[in-house]
Structures are given as structure tokens and as C-alpha cells.
Design an enzyme around this catalytic site. Sequence first.
Site, PDB file in Angstrom:
ATOM      1  N   GLU A 228       0.849  -1.212   0.000  1.00 53.64           N
ATOM      2  CA  GLU A 228       0.000   0.000   0.000  1.00 53.64           C
ATOM      3  C   GLU A 228       0.872   1.246   0.000  1.00 53.64           C
ATOM      4  OE1 GLU A 228      -3.210  -0.275  -0.515  1.00 53.64           O
ATOM      5  OE2 GLU A 228      -2.912  -2.431  -0.456  1.00 53.64           O
TER       6      GLU A 228
ATOM      7  N   TRP B 209       1.939   1.763  -3.436  1.00 56.13           N
ATOM      8  CA  TRP B 209       0.880   2.390  -4.267  1.00 56.13           C
ATOM      9  C   TRP B 209       0.997   3.920  -4.154  1.00 56.13           C
ATOM     10  CZ3 TRP B 209      -2.407   1.093  -7.990  1.00 56.13           C
ATOM     11  CH2 TRP B 209      -2.840  -0.226  -8.106  1.00 56.13           C
TER      12      TRP B 209
ATOM     13  N   TRP C 163     -21.608  10.883 -19.553  1.00 58.50           N
ATOM     14  CA  TRP C 163     -22.085  10.610 -18.196  1.00 58.50           C
ATOM     15  C   TRP C 163     -23.521  11.067 -18.028  1.00 58.50           C
ATOM     16  CZ3 TRP C 163     -18.814   7.398 -16.119  1.00 58.50           C
ATOM     17  CH2 TRP C 163     -17.466   7.463 -16.475  1.00 58.50           C
TER      18      TRP C 163
ATOM     19  N   ASN D 258     -10.742   2.223   3.055  1.00 57.31           N
ATOM     20  CA  ASN D 258     -10.354   2.019   1.654  1.00 57.31           C
ATOM     21  C   ASN D 258     -11.366   1.173   0.875  1.00 57.31           C
ATOM     22  OD1 ASN D 258      -8.462   2.085  -0.634  1.00 57.31           O
ATOM     23  ND2 ASN D 258      -8.339  -0.117  -0.235  1.00 57.31           N
TER      24      ASN D 258
ATOM     25  N   TRP E  20     -16.958  10.631 -12.845  1.00 54.12           N
ATOM     26  CA  TRP E  20     -16.063  10.368 -11.714  1.00 54.12           C
ATOM     27  C   TRP E  20     -15.426  11.648 -11.167  1.00 54.12           C
ATOM     28  CZ3 TRP E  20     -10.921  11.693 -12.487  1.00 54.12           C
ATOM     29  CH2 TRP E  20     -10.487  11.836 -13.809  1.00 54.12           C
TER      30      TRP E  20
ATOM     31  N   TRP F  32      -9.929   7.312  -7.909  1.00 59.09           N
ATOM     32  CA  TRP F  32     -11.135   7.551  -8.703  1.00 59.09           C
ATOM     33  C   TRP F  32     -10.985   7.011 -10.116  1.00 59.09           C
ATOM     34  CZ3 TRP F  32     -16.023   8.545  -7.624  1.00 59.09           C
ATOM     35  CH2 TRP F  32     -16.310   8.908  -6.315  1.00 59.09           C
TER      36      TRP F  32
HETATM   37  C1  LIG Z   1     -11.665   6.568  -4.683  1.00 55.96           C
HETATM   38  C2  LIG Z   1     -10.446   6.583  -3.773  1.00 55.96           C
HETATM   39  C3  LIG Z   1      -9.940   7.784  -3.311  1.00 55.96           C
HETATM   40  C4  LIG Z   1      -8.804   7.808  -2.486  1.00 55.96           C
HETATM   41  N1  LIG Z   1      -8.321   9.021  -2.048  1.00 55.96           N
HETATM   42  C5  LIG Z   1      -7.198   9.057  -1.291  1.00 55.96           C
HETATM   43  C6  LIG Z   1      -6.658  10.300  -0.858  1.00 55.96           C
HETATM   44  O1  LIG Z   1      -7.139  11.378  -1.203  1.00 55.96           O
HETATM   45  N2  LIG Z   1      -5.560  10.263  -0.046  1.00 55.96           N
HETATM   46  C7  LIG Z   1      -4.964   9.089   0.330  1.00 55.96           C
HETATM   47  O2  LIG Z   1      -3.978   9.120   1.071  1.00 55.96           O
HETATM   48  N3  LIG Z   1      -5.443   7.912  -0.101  1.00 55.96           N
HETATM   49  C8  LIG Z   1      -6.540   7.848  -0.881  1.00 55.96           C
HETATM   50  N4  LIG Z   1      -7.031   6.635  -1.278  1.00 55.96           N
HETATM   51  C9  LIG Z   1      -6.281   5.407  -0.941  1.00 55.96           C
HETATM   52  C10 LIG Z   1      -6.716   4.712   0.377  1.00 55.96           C
HETATM   53  O3  LIG Z   1      -8.096   4.544   0.406  1.00 55.96           O
HETATM   54  C11 LIG Z   1      -6.285   5.486   1.614  1.00 55.96           C
HETATM   55  O4  LIG Z   1      -4.915   5.797   1.542  1.00 55.96           O
HETATM   56  C12 LIG Z   1      -6.499   4.661   2.879  1.00 55.96           C
HETATM   57  O5  LIG Z   1      -7.843   4.285   3.004  1.00 55.96           O
HETATM   58  C13 LIG Z   1      -6.078   5.479   4.091  1.00 55.96           C
HETATM   59  O6  LIG Z   1      -6.296   4.778   5.268  1.00 55.96           O
HETATM   60  P1  LIG Z   1      -5.099   4.201   6.145  1.00 55.96           P
HETATM   61  O7  LIG Z   1      -4.088   5.248   6.413  1.00 55.96           O
HETATM   62  O8  LIG Z   1      -5.734   3.559   7.336  1.00 55.96           O
HETATM   63  O9  LIG Z   1      -4.505   3.149   5.139  1.00 55.96           O
HETATM   64  P2  LIG Z   1      -3.561   1.825   5.255  1.00 55.96           P
HETATM   65  O10 LIG Z   1      -4.398   0.744   4.751  1.00 55.96           O
HETATM   66  O11 LIG Z   1      -3.044   1.710   6.662  1.00 55.96           O
HETATM   67  O12 LIG Z   1      -2.427   2.138   4.247  1.00 55.96           O
HETATM   68  C14 LIG Z   1      -1.217   2.790   4.624  1.00 55.96           C
HETATM   69  C15 LIG Z   1      -0.943   3.963   3.740  1.00 55.96           C
HETATM   70  O13 LIG Z   1      -0.699   3.538   2.421  1.00 55.96           O
HETATM   71  C16 LIG Z   1      -1.146   4.525   1.504  1.00 55.96           C
HETATM   72  N5  LIG Z   1      -2.158   3.930   0.651  1.00 55.96           N
HETATM   73  C17 LIG Z   1      -2.999   2.926   0.933  1.00 55.96           C
HETATM   74  N6  LIG Z   1      -3.750   2.609  -0.138  1.00 55.96           N
HETATM   75  C18 LIG Z   1      -3.390   3.465  -1.109  1.00 55.96           C
HETATM   76  C19 LIG Z   1      -3.802   3.650  -2.455  1.00 55.96           C
HETATM   77  N7  LIG Z   1      -4.737   2.879  -3.023  1.00 55.96           N
HETATM   78  N8  LIG Z   1      -3.231   4.638  -3.161  1.00 55.96           N
HETATM   79  C20 LIG Z   1      -2.275   5.408  -2.629  1.00 55.96           C
HETATM   80  N9  LIG Z   1      -1.836   5.285  -1.364  1.00 55.96           N
HETATM   81  C21 LIG Z   1      -2.384   4.316  -0.622  1.00 55.96           C
HETATM   82  C22 LIG Z   1      -1.763   5.644   2.320  1.00 55.96           C
HETATM   83  O14 LIG Z   1      -0.803   6.641   2.488  1.00 55.96           O
HETATM   84  C23 LIG Z   1      -2.079   4.937   3.639  1.00 55.96           C
HETATM   85  O15 LIG Z   1      -2.091   5.814   4.736  1.00 55.96           O
HETATM   86  C24 LIG Z   1      -8.168   6.590  -2.117  1.00 55.96           C
HETATM   87  C25 LIG Z   1      -8.691   5.389  -2.592  1.00 55.96           C
HETATM   88  C26 LIG Z   1      -9.820   5.374  -3.412  1.00 55.96           C
HETATM   89  C27 LIG Z   1     -10.354   4.057  -3.901  1.00 55.96           C
END
Ligand SMILES: Cc1cc2nc3c(=O)[nH]c(=O)nc-3n(C[C@H](O)[C@H](O)[C@H](O)COP(=O)(O)OP(=O)(O)OC[C@H]3O[C@@H](n4cnc5c(N)ncnc54)[C@H](O)[C@@H]3O)c2cc1C
Length: 519
Positions: A302, A305, A334, A372, A390, A413
Site C-alpha cells: 500500500e 501504491w 455521463w 479504503n 467520476w 477515482w
Molecule cells: C476513490 C479513492 C480515493 C482515495 N483518495 C485518497 C486520498 O485522497 N488520499 C490518500 O492518502 N489515499 C486515498 N485513497 C487510498 C486509500 O483509500 C487510503 O490511503 C487509505 O484508506 C487510508 O487509510 P489508512 O491510512 O488507514 O490506510 P492503510 O491501509 O493503513 O495504508 C497505509 C498507507 O498507504 C497509503 N495507501 C494505501 N492505499 C493506497 C492507495 N490505493 N493509493 C495510494 N496510497 C495508498 C496511504 O498513504 C495509507 O495511509 C483513495 C482510494 C480510493 C479508492
Amino acid sequence: MQAAAHPATSRPPYRIGNTFARGLVWFRRDLRATDHAALHYALRHCAQVWCVFVFDRDILDPLLARGLQSDRRVEFIRQSLVELAGTLAAAGGGLIVLHGRAQTAIPALARALEVEAVFANHDYEPAANARDQAVRQALSAQACALFTFKDQAVFERDEILNGQGKPFAVFTPYKNAWLRTVEPFDLRPYAVEPYLPALAPVPAAYRQPVPTLAQLGFGASNLAEIAMPTGASGAQALFAEFVERMGDYGRRRDYPALRGPSYLSVHLRFGTISIRTLARTAHAAVLRGGADSAGAAVWLSELIWRDFYFMILHHHPRVGAGAAFHPAYDAIRWQDGDTGERYFRAWCDAATGYPLVDAAMLQIRQSGYMHNRLRMVTASFLVKDLGVDWRRGEQYFADQLNDFDLAANNGGWQWAASTGCDAQPWFRIFNPVTQSQKFDPQGRFIRKYLPQLAALPDKYLHAPWTAPETVLAEAGVRLGDNYPRPLVQHDVARQQTLRRYEVVKQVVKPEVKGAGAED
Ligand SMILES: Cc1cc2nc3c(=O)[nH]c(=O)nc-3n(C[C@H](O)[C@H](O)[C@H](O)COP(=O)(O)OP(=O)(O)OC[C@H]3O[C@@H](n4cnc5c(N)ncnc54)[C@H](O)[C@@H]3O)c2cc1C
């Protein structure tokens, strides 16, 4: 003079040609005083170092102009700055906090303090890059240098390229290359403590407390009520708690009712914790093997990512300005007009009639966080059940999310809308009811946010309209009154979506990858 490299690396060190009498560290998305690249280099290369943060009117004024009265992020930043200012003061320095336009405030401060160099960490957002470019020009006109450093990513820009020397557009090979490339050097902290004597006290003219929210034009948000930990100490506490359960991450992360993820995203967004600290811990757990390693590997993925989407935005800044990563998808028509507007409002207002979607939309509105799995489900629902563009959802999330990050939000998105790099194929459409049954089987998450449905048996909770009248009456659920009927029928919406996406059939052929797949 050359900045000393960390030992044992094949990568070239940053080069800074001189030492300076006076330097300035400009904090932005890096609100901590440990393991901080710009602070490290400033302290090593300058005899005296001041520190500054600017509440940038170019960012805040548009929020106020749109009628926003409070913003959790502004409050989060403010509280984190109070802590940072205290930490720097205790080390013999302090933090100058300005409220103005960074583009002019930084060169003006550099002139007033007669600094020869400003130090800051890289940003990857087009608006931030334009700002930095303007500041660089203004500084150079006054014979002051701007040095910037990689800090918020492990690998950035061109550091991970494919075999042809081009940026990756698919995550898994990028991740494999990332894992092959990473060395202990990349995850090592930038030491700050040994160099702290170079910190200079804040000059009297700038010795003011961090502005209050009212001085910034904002009211209080519900940050205190939701008990969100702020600042570097808040990030450390969250991380320490997460490390204890990191081994379970892979098993728990998809269930919004469980404490599965780290909740560190807002801290990564504002840099109250260093990405190197997190990635180093996860990487070490993977290398050690043992009980924690599987969960740590998923979590590290993650974090990768996050680097991936920074890299995508860097190489394709047009995606941040509303363009689909794959231009063919910009041909999609859309749902617009009154119906599109009504659908979008119902989605924002948690009134779609699909409990998991509505509960998630209440989570984001009440806390600024959304799990997430639910970001994927709600985004898919807006785009593929309601047919709404979107970009409207992306903007709504940008307004609501504490952790809003242009690169990750846009990536998420475009993934859900199938328009992005390595996205969900367009013919895969989440079923909001089966997602609900699978990831909130006992409805604990739904019941927390939708108490009016709490008494429904699990069997009907995910799709209340399927419950017999007697069951609804017994549970006190009045469809169309205290909970909406479903806005659309998923099966019908799905067929419409498959037709809507036909314009891109030539790009990705469903027969190749399994047409009409549903998750
Ligand atoms: C539609 C959509 C919009 C999103 N918008 C954002 C946003 O604006 N900001 C954001 O930080 N994340 C975003 N995410 C990714 C992800 O949902 C969040 O990072 C995550 O839910 C944050 O919770 P956590 O810190 O507990 O994550 P954990 O599951 O603990 O993950 C650890 C860290 O990994 C990074 N991470 C995790 N998943 C992703 C991912 N898919 N893409 C990029 N980084 C990731 C984040 O920095 C996160 O804090 C988005 C995902 C989707 C599907």
C-alpha cells in the site's frame, strides 16, 4: 562542498555546492522535526537556520470563498504546527508562521532575514510545482538559492523505470522493480538531532504564536470530538499501536467494522511521520519472515501504491487537471441534467438506499475518513450504478477527506471509473449488496452509521427493500420515510453502464478478460 552521502549506496548523493551563513527551511507537507531531508541538509550546510510555515492564502482563500466555515485539515495543520513550533523552540530554534501568499511571503522573509538559501522538500502536485517555480525565480532575483529534496516518497519521479527506461503504467511490475531497487540507504532516516545547534531563535519581529483558527478565518471543526491524534506525537502513537497488529493487516484490512488499517494517511499527507520510518519497519518485518511478514508485505504494498501514484502524477500532470489517464475514456457520456444532479446529491447525502454506500458516505462526512474498501465501493457506485462523472466524486472526496492527496485520490477515482492506469476493467462492476454481505457480514459498520436500520436482521440489512413488510415494521424501518428506497436497481444500472462504456470497447475487449464480471 558536497553533502555527505549516507554510506553503502549505489545512488549519487545530493550535491550542495556551498556552506551558507544563513538558511531557511520552508515546511509544507512535512510537519515534523525528525528524519526530515530539507531540515537535515539545511542544518548541515548553514551556520544559522530559521524555520517557516506559511498558511497559504492561495489555498485557504478559495475554501473560504466557497463558504466553508471550518475545515478539519486546517485545524489538523494548526495543531501539528503548535507541536512542531514547541519542538523546534525546545531545540533552540522556533517556527515562524505566516499567513499570506507563499509565492511572495517566502522571498520577502528570505530577504528580511538575509538568508542565502531556502531548503524545502519536493511536492508532486502541479499547483505546488508552479508555486515552487515562482518562488525559485523570485529568490534567484535576490541571489538566494532554493534547494529541494526528495522526502515524502521512497522513490520519486524517474527513480523507478521499466526496461525501456519509461515510467511504468501498471502497478505490479512497478512494485516488483521498487522492491528490487530498495536498499537500506533509501529507508535510512535523515538525521536531524546531531545538527540542531545550527537552529537559530526566531527573531523578535516574527515571535508570535501560531495564528488561531479565527485569525485564519475558520471556525472550529469536530476534530476534537472525533479524537483524531495530531502532530508528530499523534502519528507516533498511531504507528506504535499499528505495528502491534501489522501482522494481521492482510486479514483485517478489508472489513470496515474492524480496526484493520493504520489510519496514518492524514499523517502521511501532512508529513507528521516520515514515510521512511513506516517503509523501513514494514520492509524489515518482511525480510525477517515470521508471523508478521505476510501482513507487513501487504501493508508495504500500500505504501508502494502511494509512491506509484505520485510517480503517475509527476509524469502525467494532465490527470490532475481532469483528464482520463486513457484518453479514449473521455468519450464516455455521463448521466447529466436533472437526473445526474439528483443522483449526485443523493450520493453525497447518504440517501441512495444502499446501506453500505450510505453508511460510508456518513463516515466521510462525520469524520473526514473513509475506509479504503468503502472508497472503492462508493466510487464504483457513483460511477457505475449512478452513471455520474467520476470527476464530481473526486472533487467531493477532495473537499471531505482529511487525507486528501491529489495523486492518490485521482488514482483511486480513475481506478474505480476504469479510466486510469492499471484500473479496474470497465466491465467489472461492484455489486453494492454483495460487497456489503462480504465485507460487513454482521452489519456492524452499517448499524453504527444507520441506527434506523439497526433492528433489521442481518439477512435483510444489506438490502432492506427485500425484507417482508412485517419484518420492516417490527424493526421500525419505514422505506421512503426513515430510510430511502433504492435510488436505482443495480441490475438495470449495470446494463446501462455496460452500454455507456461501449465507446471504449476497442481499448479493452471484454471477451479477453471476462465480460460482465461482477464483484
Ligand atoms: C476513490 C479513492 C480515493 C482515495 N483518495 C485518497 C486520498 O485522497 N488520499 C490518500 O492518502 N489515499 C486515498 N485513497 C487510498 C486509500 O483509500 C487510503 O490511503 C487509505 O484508506 C487510508 O487509510 P489508512 O491510512 O488507514 O490506510 P492503510 O491501509 O493503513 O495504508 C497505509 C498507507 O498507504 C497509503 N495507501 C494505501 N492505499 C493506497 C492507495 N490505493 N493509493 C495510494 N496510497 C495508498 C496511504 O498513504 C495509507 O495511509 C483513495 C482510494 C480510493 C479508492
